[in-house]
Design an enzyme around this catalytic site. Sequence first.
Site, PDB file in Angstrom:
ATOM      1  N   GLU B  29       0.850  -1.173  -0.002  1.00  0.00           N
ATOM      2  CA  GLU B  29       0.033   0.029  -0.063  1.00  0.00           C
ATOM      3  C   GLU B  29       0.825   1.317   0.002  1.00  0.00           C
ATOM      4  OE1 GLU B  29      -2.011  -0.735   3.639  1.00  0.00           O
ATOM      5  OE2 GLU B  29      -2.721  -2.820   2.918  1.00  0.00           O
ATOM      6  N   GLU B  62      -4.678  -7.054   2.237  1.00  0.00           N
ATOM      7  CA  GLU B  62      -3.448  -7.713   2.906  1.00  0.00           C
ATOM      8  C   GLU B  62      -3.331  -9.225   2.387  1.00  0.00           C
ATOM      9  OE1 GLU B  62      -5.122  -5.869   4.697  1.00  0.00           O
ATOM     10  OE2 GLU B  62      -3.874  -4.319   5.774  1.00  0.00           O
ATOM     11  N   ALA B  86       3.228  -5.105  11.576  1.00  0.00           N
ATOM     12  CA  ALA B  86       3.294  -6.480  11.879  1.00  0.00           C
ATOM     13  C   ALA B  86       1.733  -6.464  12.417  1.00  0.00           C
ATOM     14  CB  ALA B  86       4.108  -6.731  13.033  1.00  0.00           C
ATOM     15  N   ASP B  87       1.189  -5.620  12.906  1.00  0.00           N
ATOM     16  CA  ASP B  87      -0.222  -5.695  13.135  1.00  0.00           C
ATOM     17  C   ASP B  87      -1.097  -5.913  12.061  1.00  0.00           C
ATOM     18  OD1 ASP B  87       0.261  -3.932  16.069  1.00  0.00           O
ATOM     19  OD2 ASP B  87       1.425  -3.349  14.346  1.00  0.00           O
ATOM     20  N   MET B  90      -1.075  -9.557  10.485  1.00  0.00           N
ATOM     21  CA  MET B  90      -2.014 -10.681  11.159  1.00  0.00           C
ATOM     22  C   MET B  90      -3.114 -10.869  10.203  1.00  0.00           C
ATOM     23  SD  MET B  90      -2.119  -9.398  15.252  1.00  0.00           S
ATOM     24  CE  MET B  90      -0.392  -9.176  15.718  1.00  0.00           C
ATOM     25  N   HIS B 131      -0.969  -0.748  16.701  1.00  0.00           N
ATOM     26  CA  HIS B 131       0.345  -0.187  15.968  1.00  0.00           C
ATOM     27  C   HIS B 131       1.542  -0.418  16.639  1.00  0.00           C
ATOM     28  CE1 HIS B 131      -2.842   1.238  13.058  1.00  0.00           C
ATOM     29  NE2 HIS B 131      -2.152   2.243  12.647  1.00  0.00           N
TER      30      HIS B 131
END
Lengths: 338, 327
Positions: B29, B62, B86-87, B90, B131
Amino acid sequence: MNQTTARENKPAHIFELYQTMCLIRAFEEKAEIAFDDGFINGSIHQYIGQEAVGTGVCQNLRASDYILSNHRGHGHSIAKGANPEAMMKELMGRVGGTSGAKGGSMHIADFSVGMLGANGVLADGLTMGVGAAQAITLKGEDNIVAVFVGDGTTNRGPFYEALNWAMVYELPILFVCENNTYASSTLTRSVTAGEGPVARAKAFGMPASDVDGNDIVAVDELAADLIARVRSGGGPHFLHARTYRVKGHISRDKLLYRRDGETSENWENEPLGRCAGWLAENGFDESELRTAHSAAYARIDAAVESAKAAPFPDAALAYVDVQDFGPPEPWTKEGGAS
Amino acid sequence: MTEMTFADAVREGLAEEMRRDPLVWALGEDLSTAHGGTSANQYLGLIDEFGPKRIVNTPISENTIMGAAVGAAVAGTRPVADLRMADFGMCAVDELVNQAAKIRYMFGGQARVPLVVRQAIGMRKGGAAQHSQSTEAWYVHTPGLVVVAPGTPADGRGLLKSAIRADDPVVYMEHKDLWVSKGDVPDDEGLVPIGVAKTLRQGTDLTIVSWSKMAQLSNDAAEALAKDGASVEVIDLRTLWPWDKAAVYASIKKTGRLLVAQEAVQVGGFAAEIMADVTENCAGDLKTHARRIGAPRMPVPYAEPMENEYRVTTERVIAKARETLDA
């Protein structure tokens, strides 16, 4: 691969497709017997009743085109040109299996013919198909990708991400939705809002077609046309093929969720019988069709015997092909692995 | 050597690899919008050099960013997928764990999955619960994946380049606070090998093992302890799987004491794996049991006093180091 014969001699071309469908049917029936006899670990998801869809699509693809399949992947594999003998060895977990006996039925794959894998997780073939198409675009090839999904998968989020993405980047993908009526043991329409897969695809502005998926002549004609359009830069296309999963979700499935007579009514419409009928009307006599049918079963019988005779892989091969960096350490006498 | 920020060094590394190999490309993105990347210009200007086929600016999807990277990798290219944090990673655990990590194995070696997935980890100011997370242990636990967590601009560049060249799927975890940090970056190719730790500071009394931003905090702690006369060795693992056991074992042999410092939640974290391994393999060299420090097992809070209460700080590392030195 049969486009030349299709133009020159349509009955001969349909006869070739009939031979492929017979091979798939024989494979699935014999695999069930092998499973019941204890030769297959886990479970098998059979393609019986849906043969015309995979055959009609894949036989119009080139060997260099990619397909991505789902958990019901035996038929797609055979139709794309995978070797049924190696596939049967894979199902039985023997040396010589397509994936070295590491994956089994649900992870059947043959990258040498562009079959990039069956999949135990629904909808992942869609997103990976998008990536395979990105790779084709990046490399400037004129190959295409066909992604097979079922009706149940149209309720997963990645379905929408992938369709949107394919449209945005105008990727060379044919999405094939095989509507076999069931999502595992649930009637898909009982858990699905709206007008169905075609309407959902059209919501992205994607051209979508609908076909009787048990009519090999219709699937073949439409698939040839759509694949040519996708290959010539027309962007993605959605093909909805109406069919019926004659067997259960897996071979052990007792079909307790079906009404009496439902399976037998649908069996009347199964694609091999319909194809044989068309061929009889178009110049093939019954003995030719019987011979083709028997040849397929004989080949699969031999594949089963050959698989049973093949050895199991050495257990130490379990450690191979995990990763280059930090591969697993085998168990030691003291126990404990890392 | 040239001094540059972590974000700039890593962007240079990516550009160098893309120049070297036309099959390397990036997707994620905001990669080609005016600020070129999430918040640190990690991709600034690359669209001009490489065009939209190789710097693919994606929708917020994602599952497909990760899935497409997997599909493109098995189809012969080398994608670098950016999942921002990394959040958000998931959202794509399925494609990473069920597909990328397993395809080579479950298809019997018919394919490799040479991809890099960038997932930013760690706390910044005010990032709060969604975040800020450090999820490196999740991926170390997954067979088939390589996990790297560089702590300096030079390592950020050099490990990205090695990750791109690797045939394994590599989870590349960069700390959000490091993006603006500066350091010397070599003018040559500057490859940093996967699986090799770096000793930031030599010492004889205690070994602190850490990675990512926490390695720098550990180094600060060691400096402070030196003023008290303690000689502390600091090892930056840089790669978490496969981690450099030989370097850690050798250091423990010398110091006899181990502290593992991580920013992530302590329970079930990667420090636990290191301690268990050392307990099994270095027991005779340890003068006292190994210790660890990590965050409490709770979400990251927002307001500053609570945020600071949660943080693994240099002071807390110093205190735990003293406890280990005095034992």
